[in-house]
Design an enzyme around this catalytic site. Sequence first.
Site, mmCIF file in Angstrom:
data_model
loop_
_atom_site.group_PDB
_atom_site.id
_atom_site.type_symbol
_atom_site.label_atom_id
_atom_site.label_comp_id
_atom_site.label_asym_id
_atom_site.label_seq_id
_atom_site.Cartn_x
_atom_site.Cartn_y
_atom_site.Cartn_z
ATOM 1 N N CYS A 132 0.766 -1.359 0.090
ATOM 2 C CA CYS A 132 -0.122 -0.039 0.089
ATOM 3 C C CYS A 132 0.953 1.390 -0.068
ATOM 4 O O CYS A 132 1.424 1.617 0.885
ATOM 5 C CB CYS A 132 -1.069 -0.219 1.250
ATOM 6 S SG CYS A 132 -1.985 1.453 1.184
ATOM 7 N N CYS A 135 -0.402 4.182 2.260
ATOM 8 C CA CYS A 135 -0.126 3.995 3.786
ATOM 9 C C CYS A 135 1.314 4.340 3.859
ATOM 10 O O CYS A 135 1.549 4.750 4.984
ATOM 11 C CB CYS A 135 -0.411 2.547 4.090
ATOM 12 S SG CYS A 135 -1.943 1.801 3.379
ATOM 13 N N ASP A 136 2.191 3.521 3.235
ATOM 14 C CA ASP A 136 3.443 3.517 3.693
ATOM 15 C C ASP A 136 4.772 4.208 2.886
ATOM 16 O O ASP A 136 5.680 4.477 3.312
ATOM 17 C CB ASP A 136 4.079 2.095 3.683
ATOM 18 C CG ASP A 136 3.099 1.233 4.514
ATOM 19 O OD1 ASP A 136 2.618 1.679 5.645
ATOM 20 O OD2 ASP A 136 2.883 -0.006 4.290
#
Length: 309
Positions: A132, A135-136
């Site tokens: 992701c 997200c990261d």
Amino acid sequence: MHKTIIIGTGPAGLTAAIYLARANLNPLVIEGPEPGGQLTTTTEVENFPGFPEGIMGPELMDNMRKQAERFGAEFRSGWVNSVDMSQRPFKLSVEGMGELTAETLIISTGASAKYLGIPGEKDNVGRGVSTCATCDGFFFRGKKIIVVGGGDSAMEEANFLTRFASEVVLVHRREELRASKIMQDRARNNPKISWSLNRTPLEVESGPLGVTGMKVRNNETGEVETIATDGLFVAIGHTPNTKFLGGQLETDETGYLIVKPGSTETNVPGVFACGDVQDNKYRQAISAAGTGCMAALDCERFLENAESH
Ligand code: NAP
């Protein structure tokens, strides 16, 4: 018999549980093998509104669960083997619980990111391996990143990651990309992206601080080489978790549940779908939570109408 059973405990299912519990409908929530869903596999979540300092994914999910429990949602762990939707009440066969019946169902079983299945990959999730970018990506400021995949997701993630990374290497197992022309062009015109095509990923290499490289086979020459990297983003698609439904709900050609536009209604009256299991596009915790709220309200309205007839 339950008024409503919620299957799946990501942000969508738990938000639906909070709303239905507050409406005194005592939902039964069935937790599958990954309680809390995809967010429990990430570290810090910085884009969920309301947490200016960020919050750890597992903590956010634990909070949502406690909030639902506080209002009377009941949680049970189990694997739903099958659901009979041919008539209401619906019948569920759940591992370890036998048969359950419910007047309404909320399907919030999410989608699982596909992994490559190579050595070193799963061990390094959270240590440089991610599925992701939204997200990261932020954690890879100034670092080198590999993105694996040849579809639109890989192009999108590679482009997005160039905001943070010093360099993004796109690794794909064939020479031709599957991605749409516009997404390919965008990636090809990005000077921070380099290409390692016709390479099959073989192994993720790591050290004490996390990922250090990925071993690949050059499919043209057969040679094995290591591409050094600080991070690896696997973008080879998602699989919506719908197998247990046995084809009773309509899906699109990629297997995602179809809901009536602007609602969470499926083709079976009394069955509602929310979160990633019906969303191939946004896939965010906050958008999943939003559709969980919609499912609860749709479900409440359905039960009210059913009772008044
Ligand atoms: P996808 O189109 O199925 O592409 C998956 C890619 O991963 C393919 O290139 C595939 O290689 C590769 N792959 C699959 N398994 C692999 C493995 N085990 N090892 C190495 N490579 C592997 O999936 P997606 O990119 O997630 O897209 C899914 C859908 O969402 C598509 O319809 C897409 O158009 C849409 N989408 C649209 C946008 C957008 O328009 N903004 C963004 C994201 C996604 P092969 O090509 O060799 O099979």
